[in-house]
Design an enzyme around this catalytic site. Sequence first.
Site, PDB file in Angstrom:
ATOM      1  N   CYS A   1       1.500  -4.002  -4.214  1.00  0.00           N
ATOM      2  CA  CYS A   1       2.229  -3.041  -5.058  1.00  0.00           C
ATOM      3  C   CYS A   1       3.631  -2.894  -4.477  1.00  0.00           C
ATOM      4  O   CYS A   1       4.100  -3.791  -3.757  1.00  0.00           O
ATOM      5  CB  CYS A   1       1.488  -1.708  -5.157  1.00  0.00           C
ATOM      6  SG  CYS A   1       1.267  -0.846  -3.585  1.00  0.00           S
TER       7      CYS A   1
ATOM      8  N   ASN B   1       2.942  -0.123  -0.850  1.00  0.00           N
ATOM      9  CA  ASN B   1       1.713  -0.347  -0.071  1.00  0.00           C
ATOM     10  C   ASN B   1       1.182   0.961   0.533  1.00  0.00           C
ATOM     11  O   ASN B   1       0.598   0.955   1.630  1.00  0.00           O
ATOM     12  CB  ASN B   1       1.903  -1.418   1.013  1.00  0.00           C
ATOM     13  CG  ASN B   1       0.598  -1.926   1.636  1.00  0.00           C
ATOM     14  OD1 ASN B   1       0.555  -2.275   2.807  1.00  0.00           O
ATOM     15  ND2 ASN B   1      -0.476  -1.946   0.891  1.00  0.00           N
TER      16      ASN B   1
ATOM     17  N   CYS C   1      -0.010   3.497  -2.054  1.00  0.00           N
ATOM     18  CA  CYS C   1      -0.851   4.088  -3.106  1.00  0.00           C
ATOM     19  C   CYS C   1      -1.774   3.056  -3.760  1.00  0.00           C
ATOM     20  O   CYS C   1      -2.968   2.996  -3.456  1.00  0.00           O
ATOM     21  CB  CYS C   1       0.002   4.765  -4.188  1.00  0.00           C
ATOM     22  SG  CYS C   1       0.955   6.176  -3.594  1.00  0.00           S
ATOM     23  N   ARG C   2      -1.227   2.234  -4.644  1.00  0.00           N
ATOM     24  CA  ARG C   2      -2.083   1.382  -5.484  1.00  0.00           C
ATOM     25  C   ARG C   2      -2.760   0.242  -4.730  1.00  0.00           C
ATOM     26  O   ARG C   2      -3.970   0.037  -4.880  1.00  0.00           O
ATOM     27  CB  ARG C   2      -1.267   0.824  -6.659  1.00  0.00           C
ATOM     28  CG  ARG C   2      -0.824   1.907  -7.629  1.00  0.00           C
ATOM     29  CD  ARG C   2       0.273   1.410  -8.546  1.00  0.00           C
ATOM     30  NE  ARG C   2       1.515   1.163  -7.811  1.00  0.00           N
ATOM     31  CZ  ARG C   2       2.593   0.591  -8.325  1.00  0.00           C
ATOM     32  NH1 ARG C   2       2.585   0.193  -9.588  1.00  0.00           N
ATOM     33  NH2 ARG C   2       3.681   0.414  -7.592  1.00  0.00           N
ATOM     34  N   SER C   3      -1.987  -0.533  -3.950  1.00  0.00           N
ATOM     35  CA  SER C   3      -2.643  -1.695  -3.313  1.00  0.00           C
ATOM     36  C   SER C   3      -3.610  -1.301  -2.188  1.00  0.00           C
ATOM     37  O   SER C   3      -4.655  -1.953  -2.052  1.00  0.00           O
ATOM     38  CB  SER C   3      -1.629  -2.754  -2.877  1.00  0.00           C
ATOM     39  OG  SER C   3      -0.709  -2.259  -1.945  1.00  0.00           O
TER      40      SER C   3
ATOM     41  N   ASP D   1       2.523   3.248 -11.326  1.00  0.00           N
ATOM     42  CA  ASP D   1       2.851   3.879 -10.050  1.00  0.00           C
ATOM     43  C   ASP D   1       2.584   5.390 -10.130  1.00  0.00           C
ATOM     44  O   ASP D   1       3.198   6.084 -10.947  1.00  0.00           O
ATOM     45  CB  ASP D   1       4.339   3.611  -9.792  1.00  0.00           C
ATOM     46  CG  ASP D   1       4.808   4.162  -8.472  1.00  0.00           C
ATOM     47  OD1 ASP D   1       4.030   4.851  -7.799  1.00  0.00           O
ATOM     48  OD2 ASP D   1       5.969   3.883  -8.124  1.00  0.00           O
TER      49      ASP D   1
END
Length: 162
Positions: free
Chosen positions: A10, A13, A15-17, A131
């Site tokens: 993401c 690095n 939150c999402r990934s 995001d």
Amino acid sequence: MTTTRVLFVCLGNICRSPAAEGVFVHLLGQQGLTDRFVVDSAGTGGWHVGRRADERMRAAATRRGIDLTSRARQIDLGDLHSFDHILTMDNDNLAAVRALSHAAGNPAGQAQIEAMTRYCRRHSGVHEVADPYYGGPQGFEQVLDLLDDACSGLLDALVCKP
Ligand code: 4NP
């Protein structure tokens, strides 16, 4: 037994990934497949290098029984060779990883680069994992809902289940 190496990417690095990494690792544990995969995550940006995942993301994952343990790092050229699959969260991440690959001359034998949402089955009309960083708590839940779906589809594809 072959090992499949999967990298989730993401922007930051945090939150999402890291969430994708945690959800996928959790799924591997449930299915007894942990030994068959190497799983990591990275960001296209380097602002948060060394940090743990965002507290809001960790709290949302913990409520689902998922532990996020990663420390942020930035993707580099070596990752294009160290991993078999790179899964990106949004169109900007996808473009950035493709640009990195292009800058390296699109070398043979590098990771397959794809959008994570390709593997969604229940959320089939969704094309990005948005995001959640500047939004409210609901955004973190939506990230986990999407990743739950996409990680399950990805794992089935990688172990060749119909
Ligand atoms: P991520 O979220 O890409 O899912 O880790 C973000 C984290 C931090 C920032 C942007 C997105 N930031 O601008 O600092």
